[in-house]
Design an enzyme around this catalytic site. Structure first.
Site, PDB file in Angstrom:
ATOM      1  N   GLU A 141       0.826  -1.207   0.000  1.00 31.62           N
ATOM      2  CA  GLU A 141       0.000   0.000   0.000  1.00 31.62           C
ATOM      3  C   GLU A 141       0.857   1.252   0.000  1.00 31.62           C
ATOM      4  O   GLU A 141       1.929   1.293   0.595  1.00 31.62           O
ATOM      5  CB  GLU A 141      -0.872   0.053   1.264  1.00 31.62           C
ATOM      6  CG  GLU A 141      -2.038  -0.894   1.257  1.00 31.62           C
ATOM      7  CD  GLU A 141      -2.934  -0.665   2.469  1.00 31.62           C
ATOM      8  OE1 GLU A 141      -3.888  -1.430   2.614  1.00 31.62           O
ATOM      9  OE2 GLU A 141      -2.678   0.273   3.253  1.00 31.62           O
ATOM     10  N   CYS A 159       2.612   8.669   1.620  1.00 31.80           N
ATOM     11  CA  CYS A 159       2.866   7.799   2.766  1.00 31.80           C
ATOM     12  C   CYS A 159       3.303   6.449   2.205  1.00 31.80           C
ATOM     13  O   CYS A 159       2.512   5.758   1.560  1.00 31.80           O
ATOM     14  CB  CYS A 159       1.610   7.659   3.614  1.00 31.80           C
ATOM     15  SG  CYS A 159       1.822   6.520   4.998  1.00 31.80           S
ATOM     16  N   CYS A 166       4.272  -6.584   8.132  1.00 34.54           N
ATOM     17  CA  CYS A 166       5.095  -6.125   9.256  1.00 34.54           C
ATOM     18  C   CYS A 166       5.220  -7.243  10.281  1.00 34.54           C
ATOM     19  O   CYS A 166       4.215  -7.877  10.630  1.00 34.54           O
ATOM     20  CB  CYS A 166       4.471  -4.895   9.910  1.00 34.54           C
ATOM     21  SG  CYS A 166       5.480  -4.201  11.250  1.00 34.54           S
ATOM     22  N   CYS A 170       1.810  -4.917  16.187  1.00 32.26           N
ATOM     23  CA  CYS A 170       1.183  -4.054  17.192  1.00 32.26           C
ATOM     24  C   CYS A 170      -0.307  -4.394  17.258  1.00 32.26           C
ATOM     25  O   CYS A 170      -0.944  -4.657  16.236  1.00 32.26           O
ATOM     26  CB  CYS A 170       1.392  -2.589  16.846  1.00 32.26           C
ATOM     27  SG  CYS A 170       3.129  -2.078  16.905  1.00 32.26           S
ATOM     28  N   CYS A 173      -2.929  -2.678  14.869  1.00 35.41           N
ATOM     29  CA  CYS A 173      -2.502  -2.387  13.505  1.00 35.41           C
ATOM     30  C   CYS A 173      -2.981  -3.435  12.512  1.00 35.41           C
ATOM     31  O   CYS A 173      -2.741  -4.638  12.687  1.00 35.41           O
ATOM     32  CB  CYS A 173      -0.983  -2.286  13.463  1.00 35.41           C
ATOM     33  SG  CYS A 173      -0.340  -1.873  11.824  1.00 35.41           S
ATOM     34  N   CYS A 387      -3.806   1.598   7.836  1.00 35.24           N
ATOM     35  CA  CYS A 387      -2.747   1.097   6.974  1.00 35.24           C
ATOM     36  C   CYS A 387      -2.749  -0.427   6.976  1.00 35.24           C
ATOM     37  O   CYS A 387      -2.784  -1.057   8.019  1.00 35.24           O
ATOM     38  CB  CYS A 387      -1.406   1.611   7.473  1.00 35.24           C
ATOM     39  SG  CYS A 387      -0.027   0.996   6.509  1.00 35.24           S
TER      40      CYS A 387
END
Length: 416
Positions: A141, A159, A166, A170, A173, A387
């Site tokens: 993205e 961005c 990832c 978290c 997220c 995100c």
């Protein structure tokens, strides 16, 4: 990591008969100087630099490449202009270069390194979220955020992602929920900025490494992309922000480069216990250690650190949390700024977005204690909010080879 979180055409020309006899590839490849390879971080599952990708190379590297292929060095300057100013996407379309030079580049396996857009989603406020398809059929993205200040000056922020997924996971997220595949190569990062410029027909003025992934786990590619965006694409260092949730020993390493860019640390809690419940990786990087590194970063670079703080209703958004946060920041010195980010709800999460009243009370508590604070404006909250969320809708594993049709969708809101 949370974030503020599009079509390419290809064309082929024929090779003249006089050059139809190919040189042995191995001998030609041996004569070509490829860009310097970068070492790979421990979390990577792929090389960070493709040895035969032009995008990401400096003018000096392109000049050397031209000379190695038997051309005058000024041909490298022309290459640089075509890639970064004209933004030509295919070697076949470098019509200002001799056909023999184009042929040699292709025979040596060189490509520009531009990538196709798999899907675009456009918000009513003009924000655009893109899914870019990588060569291994994975999706990443990137988001383009247009803005205009009171004086009428236009700003376009890209961005960008630094990883496919990832590994830090978290708790709030969406990117972490989609898993982790690999680090991005430098041209895959740079491509995101150029893709945003293509869509908006406008220069990107600001870049934030706040998209998918943890930039500090791919620091060498991030720094290579940073150099290119600054020197070749010509985006000022102070217009670039590198965000991190905190990876041991990396803030000090970043400080040694003495960049004029902004370091943004995703803090999300004023104490270690609460931070560990929100950010699992905090267990290996205690709050005191990360704050010391931030203080040292300020001393080393004279650049203040910006702290990202995602406000989660009933979890970390109370006035007493703000008071504790202010005390923490003042204890560790000067040069701090807090960017409050009201949580963008995602599917499968128990967290809720705080009421505006709670957000303002939190900000007031910080300001009354002389902490500089800002509240991030949410753009198009009603769809694809966080995100990684859009990417998760389309991909849990690499796309099939057949999934090459570019898709687009307009007037659907995204939030960043």
């Amino acid at each position: 990591m949370i974030a503020v979180s599009t079509a390419l055409l290809q064309q082929v020309i024929s090779i003249p008969a006089a050059r139809a006899v190919l040189r042995p590839r191995s001998r030609l490849a041996a004569s070509v100087s490829s860009p310097r390879q970068l070492s790979v971080s421990s979390s990577s599952r792929a090389p960070q630099v493709d040895p035969n990708v032009l995008l990401g190379m400096s003018e000096q590297e392109l000049q050397k490449l031209a000379v190695d292929l038997g051309q005058e060095s000024y041909r490298g300057k022309q290459l640089h202009h075509l890639i970064y100013k004209r933004k030509v996407k295919e070697i076949d379309n470098f019509v200002q270069l001799p056909q023999a030079f184009r042929y040699d580049l292709q025979e040596a396996g060189w490509t520009v390194g531009r990538l196709p857009i798999y899907r675009t989603v456009t918000a009513a406020d003009g924000t655009v979220k893109l899914l870019i398809k990588l060569d291994d059929n994975r999706l990443i993205e990137t988001v383009g955020i247009p803005a205009e200040d009171k004086k009428g000056s236009k700003r376009l922020t890209a961005c960008v992602s630094s990883q496919v997924g990832c590994p830090l996971r978290c708790s709030f997220c969406a990117t972490g929920k989609g898993g982790f595949s690999r680090n991005l190569k430098r041209h895959e990062i740079i491509e995101q900025v150029l893709a945003i410029e293509d869509i908006f027909k406008h220069r990107v003025t600001n870049v934030v490494f706040m998209g998918m992934g943890e930039p500090m786990l791919n620091l060498k590619s991030v720094l290579e992309a940073h150099r290119c965006l600054n020197e070749d694409v010509q985006i000022g260092q102070r217009m670039i922000t590198i965000s991190t949730v905190g990876v041991p020993n990396t803030i000090k390493k970043l400080a040694s480069h003495k960049l004029q860019s902004t370091l943004a640390v995703s803090l999300h809690a004023p104490n270690q216990k609460l931070r560990e419940s929100i950010v699992p990786s905090a267990k290996s990087y205690p709050l005191a250690a990360i704050m010391k590194d931030c203080r040292d970063y300020f001393v080393e670079t004279s650049r203040r650190v910006s702290f990202e703080y995602a406000l989660l209703a009933g979890v970390n958004d109370q006035v007493e949390h703000a008071v504790e946060l202010a005390k923490l920041l003042r204890e560790w010195g000067r040069g701090h700024h807090v960017n409050l980010i009201p949580f963008n709800p995602i599917e499968g999460s128990d967290y809720q977005r705080p009421y505006k009243k709670a957000v303002l009370a939190f900000a007031d508590a910080l300001e009354s204690r002389e902490i500089t604070v800002s509240i991030r404006q949410t753009r198009g909250l009603d769809a694809s909010a966080a995100c990684g969320q859009l990417r998760n809708e389309f991909q849990k594993s690499p796309l099939s080879v057949e999934a090459n049709t570019l898709q687009s969708e307009s007037d659907i809101a995204v939030a960043c």
